[in-house]
Design an enzyme around this catalytic site. Structure first.
Site, PDB file in Angstrom:
ATOM      1  N   GLU A 104      32.553   1.748 -23.843  1.00  0.00           N
ATOM      2  CA  GLU A 104      31.815   2.936 -23.374  1.00  0.00           C
ATOM      3  C   GLU A 104      30.326   2.789 -23.680  1.00  0.00           C
ATOM      4  O   GLU A 104      29.938   2.061 -24.594  1.00  0.00           O
ATOM      5  CB  GLU A 104      32.340   4.183 -24.106  1.00  0.00           C
ATOM      6  CG  GLU A 104      33.158   5.116 -23.231  1.00  0.00           C
ATOM      7  CD  GLU A 104      32.361   5.865 -22.167  1.00  0.00           C
ATOM      8  OE1 GLU A 104      31.375   5.314 -21.616  1.00  0.00           O
ATOM      9  OE2 GLU A 104      32.728   6.999 -21.873  1.00  0.00           O
ATOM     10  N   ASP A 108      29.747  11.130 -26.786  1.00  0.00           N
ATOM     11  CA  ASP A 108      28.967  12.336 -27.052  1.00  0.00           C
ATOM     12  C   ASP A 108      29.911  13.379 -27.655  1.00  0.00           C
ATOM     13  O   ASP A 108      30.108  13.417 -28.867  1.00  0.00           O
ATOM     14  CB  ASP A 108      28.330  12.776 -25.726  1.00  0.00           C
ATOM     15  CG  ASP A 108      27.389  13.951 -25.862  1.00  0.00           C
ATOM     16  OD1 ASP A 108      26.872  14.181 -26.962  1.00  0.00           O
ATOM     17  OD2 ASP A 108      27.159  14.649 -24.858  1.00  0.00           O
ATOM     18  N   PHE A 157      18.929  13.316 -26.087  1.00  0.00           N
ATOM     19  CA  PHE A 157      19.247  12.662 -24.820  1.00  0.00           C
ATOM     20  C   PHE A 157      18.519  11.321 -24.713  1.00  0.00           C
ATOM     21  O   PHE A 157      17.297  11.254 -24.828  1.00  0.00           O
ATOM     22  CB  PHE A 157      18.868  13.563 -23.641  1.00  0.00           C
ATOM     23  CG  PHE A 157      19.383  13.030 -22.336  1.00  0.00           C
ATOM     24  CD1 PHE A 157      20.703  13.213 -21.961  1.00  0.00           C
ATOM     25  CD2 PHE A 157      18.537  12.322 -21.497  1.00  0.00           C
ATOM     26  CE1 PHE A 157      21.179  12.699 -20.760  1.00  0.00           C
ATOM     27  CE2 PHE A 157      19.006  11.804 -20.293  1.00  0.00           C
ATOM     28  CZ  PHE A 157      20.327  11.996 -19.926  1.00  0.00           C
ATOM     29  N   ARG A 170      18.598   3.324 -15.640  1.00  0.00           N
ATOM     30  CA  ARG A 170      19.614   2.405 -16.167  1.00  0.00           C
ATOM     31  C   ARG A 170      19.065   0.998 -16.382  1.00  0.00           C
ATOM     32  O   ARG A 170      19.554   0.243 -17.220  1.00  0.00           O
ATOM     33  CB  ARG A 170      20.799   2.298 -15.194  1.00  0.00           C
ATOM     34  CG  ARG A 170      21.594   3.568 -15.003  1.00  0.00           C
ATOM     35  CD  ARG A 170      22.908   3.239 -14.284  1.00  0.00           C
ATOM     36  NE  ARG A 170      23.535   4.396 -13.681  1.00  0.00           N
ATOM     37  CZ  ARG A 170      24.316   5.249 -14.328  1.00  0.00           C
ATOM     38  NH1 ARG A 170      24.549   5.081 -15.616  1.00  0.00           N
ATOM     39  NH2 ARG A 170      24.866   6.267 -13.706  1.00  0.00           N
TER      40      ARG A 170
HETATM   41  P1  5GP Z   1      31.524  12.816 -23.659  1.00  0.00           P
HETATM   42  O1  5GP Z   1      32.694  12.927 -22.747  1.00  0.00           O
HETATM   43  O2  5GP Z   1      31.776  11.953 -24.862  1.00  0.00           O
HETATM   44  O3  5GP Z   1      30.977  14.167 -24.049  1.00  0.00           O
HETATM   45  O4  5GP Z   1      30.334  12.229 -22.811  1.00  0.00           O
HETATM   46  C1  5GP Z   1      30.241  10.939 -22.515  1.00  0.00           C
HETATM   47  C2  5GP Z   1      29.330  10.750 -21.313  1.00  0.00           C
HETATM   48  O5  5GP Z   1      28.227  11.681 -21.273  1.00  0.00           O
HETATM   49  C3  5GP Z   1      28.687   9.390 -21.400  1.00  0.00           C
HETATM   50  O6  5GP Z   1      29.526   8.401 -20.857  1.00  0.00           O
HETATM   51  C4  5GP Z   1      27.397   9.592 -20.638  1.00  0.00           C
HETATM   52  O7  5GP Z   1      27.625   9.384 -19.271  1.00  0.00           O
HETATM   53  C5  5GP Z   1      27.038  11.046 -20.872  1.00  0.00           C
HETATM   54  N1  5GP Z   1      26.023  11.192 -21.943  1.00  0.00           N
HETATM   55  C6  5GP Z   1      26.191  11.780 -23.140  1.00  0.00           C
HETATM   56  N2  5GP Z   1      25.071  11.741 -23.882  1.00  0.00           N
HETATM   57  C7  5GP Z   1      24.137  11.110 -23.115  1.00  0.00           C
HETATM   58  C8  5GP Z   1      22.757  10.757 -23.336  1.00  0.00           C
HETATM   59  O8  5GP Z   1      22.122  11.007 -24.382  1.00  0.00           O
HETATM   60  N3  5GP Z   1      22.137  10.099 -22.317  1.00  0.00           N
HETATM   61  C9  5GP Z   1      22.766   9.792 -21.149  1.00  0.00           C
HETATM   62  N4  5GP Z   1      22.057   9.152 -20.227  1.00  0.00           N
HETATM   63  N5  5GP Z   1      24.073  10.099 -20.916  1.00  0.00           N
HETATM   64  C10 5GP Z   1      24.746  10.758 -21.887  1.00  0.00           C
HETATM   65 MG    MG Z   2      29.727   7.194 -19.187  1.00  0.00          MG
END
Ligand code: 5GP
Ligand code: MG
Length: 180
Positions: A104, A108, A157, A170
């Protein structure tokens, strides 16, 4: 060279983790994984889109036989009270008795992985581990723990090294963080 500021759409980002620091850490992870798996070739499953750059670097940092495959997760609203459901697109790989490493970009809240992991376990792998480029421990809401983590970061972020803001950013080789 690292740009001092990057503007994507309406937001400005500043340098956070350099490409050199990232590269050194990815090498360490590759060595750790190589040591742990030895002559049992793992199957890396990288979750698109965000993890493709980390996955490519981590895969090349492995010193052992290994294979890689990519999945895209689609989330849709289920009809039951459990809310959104996640399905994997492109997971044709035979997982039975394989040593799987999910790759991954960032954990988050942990929601994505906690929804996806049962689908992996269902297919009877010999083992399942998680490698993530980043984790945000302060944001975690689900019981998901990575076995290999690049960096633990604060709940801010970030952008670059595969991670996007509305599709952009990206391709930045360094990691940036939202300014302010
Ligand atoms: P989760 O399901 O763990 O809450 O979120 C995971 C997804 O949220 C990651 O795969 C990513 O796509 C997005 N995400 C979470 N935090 C960030 C961040 O700080 N920057 C970016 N670009 N994407 C994030
Ligand atoms: Mg992702």
């Amino acid at each position: 060279m690292t740009q001092l500021e990057v503007t994507v759409l309406d937001k400005t980002f500043v340098p956070f983790i350099s490409r050199e620091t990232i590269s050194a850490r990815v090498e360490e992870l590759g060595e750790a994984i190589s040591k742990d798996y030895g002559d049992e070739p793992p199957l890396m499953i990288a979750i698109l889109n965000g993890s493709f750059i980390f996955a490519a670097d981590l895969f090349r940092a492995l010193k052992i036989n290994a294979t890689i495959s990519f999945v895209k997760l689609a989330s849709y609203k289920g009809t039951t009270s459990t809310g959104s459901v996640i399905t994997a697109i492109g997971l044709e790989e035979q997982l039975k008795d394989r040593h799987v490493i999910i790759v991954e970009d960032i954990i988050d809240t942990g929601k994505t992985l906690s929804a996806f992991l049962p689908e992996i376990h269902q297919r009877g792998p010999a083992s399942v581990k998680i490698a993530t480029f980043l984790t945000k421990p302060d944001a975690l809401q689900y019981d998901v723990r990575a076995d290999y983590t690049g960096f633990e970061i604060a709940n801010r972020f970030v952008l670059g090294y595969g991670l996007d803001y509305d599709g952009f950013g990206r391709n930045l080789p360094d990691l940036y963080v939202l300014k302010g």
